[in-house]
Design an enzyme around this catalytic site. Structure first.
Site, short mmCIF file in Angstrom:
data_model
loop_
_atom_site.label_atom_id
_atom_site.label_comp_id
_atom_site.label_asym_id
_atom_site.label_seq_id
_atom_site.Cartn_x
_atom_site.Cartn_y
_atom_site.Cartn_z
N LYS A 194 0.84 -1.20 0.00
CA LYS A 194 0.00 0.00 0.00
C LYS A 194 0.87 1.25 0.00
O LYS A 194 0.60 2.22 -0.72
CB LYS A 194 -0.94 0.00 1.21
CG LYS A 194 -2.06 -1.03 1.10
CD LYS A 194 -2.77 -1.30 2.40
CE LYS A 194 -3.76 -2.46 2.21
NZ LYS A 194 -4.38 -2.95 3.45
N GLN A 233 -4.75 -1.69 9.55
CA GLN A 233 -4.62 -3.02 8.96
C GLN A 233 -5.20 -4.08 9.89
O GLN A 233 -4.90 -4.10 11.09
CB GLN A 233 -3.14 -3.30 8.65
CG GLN A 233 -2.89 -4.61 7.93
CD GLN A 233 -3.47 -4.66 6.52
OE1 GLN A 233 -3.54 -3.66 5.82
NE2 GLN A 233 -3.89 -5.83 6.11
N ASP A 255 -11.33 2.30 3.71
CA ASP A 255 -11.51 0.84 3.65
C ASP A 255 -12.98 0.47 3.41
O ASP A 255 -13.28 -0.65 3.00
CB ASP A 255 -11.10 0.20 4.99
CG ASP A 255 -9.73 -0.48 4.95
OD1 ASP A 255 -9.35 -0.96 3.87
OD2 ASP A 255 -9.08 -0.53 6.01
N1 GUN Z 1 -6.82 -7.12 6.06
C1 GUN Z 1 -7.06 -7.86 4.96
N2 GUN Z 1 -7.58 -7.10 3.98
C2 GUN Z 1 -7.66 -5.84 4.47
C3 GUN Z 1 -8.09 -4.60 3.92
O1 GUN Z 1 -8.57 -4.49 2.79
N3 GUN Z 1 -8.01 -3.53 4.76
C4 GUN Z 1 -7.55 -3.63 6.02
N4 GUN Z 1 -7.52 -2.52 6.77
N5 GUN Z 1 -7.14 -4.75 6.56
C5 GUN Z 1 -7.19 -5.85 5.78
#
Ligand code: GUN
Length: 293
Positions: free
Chosen positions: A53, A97, A120
């Site tokens: 990211k 996350q 998200d």
């Molecule tokens: N853990 C697995 N996929 C995601 C996601 O798309 N966003 C976040 N914040 N955590 C995750």
């Protein structure tokens, strides 16, 4: 017959290029899109997602506020951090996350994020807005799947789409997006309580696997000519691989590609779309900030 392989990387790149163009326009107007990425602990898979990211942010010309906290961080400390990021006008998006360490309640953290910064799309307000078709951030992976289908010109209008999996971050929101009028599919959602999974999956024009179980979907569970979207990202041990593991989806790819008409690989299918849609959400949030200024 061998299925066409959907190049998620290439489609994701186009979405990211669009985000980069919009970022440049914002920066010219004095607004720099910024995403705060919060990682608690050192889960290796999470660390690798977060790194991906941050790299994508840099490539799009956006700012990343990289916040790494020890696994011992308390829920209160994390909620305080979220409150500070909510109040910070230079932060357009907040991404915490998941999964979080066991002693932190994820739902408490998710609801603490300002929906205006919920890139998200996990906040109950974002989910509610999605369901009733109001503006708001869409969750990145489900939205990425819809964009993949559109970009590949897969006919979804009237199609029967079977989603395997009902997680809050993929299965549930995806099933919802697929019934919107712009997709217009008839959706069946299967899960661990489904009796005779294969009976359902064999009826799918489009089969979407999002269960998080390696090789759950075998070749004989796919209708000949179906489109197969594999959302699974599973680490399986592989002593011959450099890292000691390799990534596989929820679908037995080798078998499925003999039956399906189109299929996403793992890696390189849905995965890159998740990050691309996140970039789009961050730039959109910054555009919202810019138009409020
Ligand atoms: N853990 C697995 N996929 C995601 C996601 O798309 N966003 C976040 N914040 N955590 C995750």
């Amino acid at each position: 017959m061998s299925a066409g392989i959907i190049d998620g990387k290439a489609i994701a790149l186009r979405v990211r290029e669009d985000a980069a163009v919009r970022t440049a326009a914002l920066k010219a107007a004095g607004v720099e899109p910024c995403l705060a990425v919060v990682l608690v602990g050192e889960d290796p898979a999470s660390l690798s997602y977060v790194t991906g990211k941050e790299k994508a942010l840099a490539e799009a010309g956006m700012a990343g506020r990289d916040i790494r906290l020890p696994a011992s961080t308390t829920e209160t400390e994390l909620l305080d951090l979220v409150a500070r990021l909510n109040a910070d006008p230079s932060v357009d998006g907040i991404l915490v996350q998941l999964p979080l360490p066991k002693h932190i309640r994820e739902d408490r953290v998710i609801v603490a994020i300002d929906p205006a910064k919920d890139v998200d799309g996990f906040h109950p307000v974002s989910i509610g807005n999605m369901v009733i078709g109001r503006p708001g951030f869409l969750p990145c992976t489900p939205h990425g799947v819809v964009v993949l289908l559109k970009e590949m010109q897969v006919k979804t209008d009237g199609a029967h789409i079977v989603v395997v999996g009902r997680s809050n971050i993929v299965g549930k929101p995806l099933a919802n997006l697929l019934t919107r009028r712009d997709v217009n599919a008839t959706v069946t959602v299967c899960h661990t309580g489904t009796k005779d999974l294969a009976e359902h999956t064999r009826r799918a024009d489009i089969l979407i696997a999002a269960a998080g179980k390696p090789r759950l979907v075998s070749g004989d569970m796919i209708r000949p000519g179906a489109v197969v979207i594999d959302v699974g990202v599973n680490r399986v041990e592989d002593p011959t691989a450099k890292k000691g593991y390799r990534l596989v989806g929820d679908v037995d790819f080798e078998a499925a590609k003999e039956t399906a008409s189109l299929i996403t690989p793992v890696p390189g299918g849905v995965g890159p779309m998740t990050i691309a849609m996140l970039m789009r959400n961050v730039v959109e949030s910054a555009e919202n900030r810019s138009s409020r200024a």
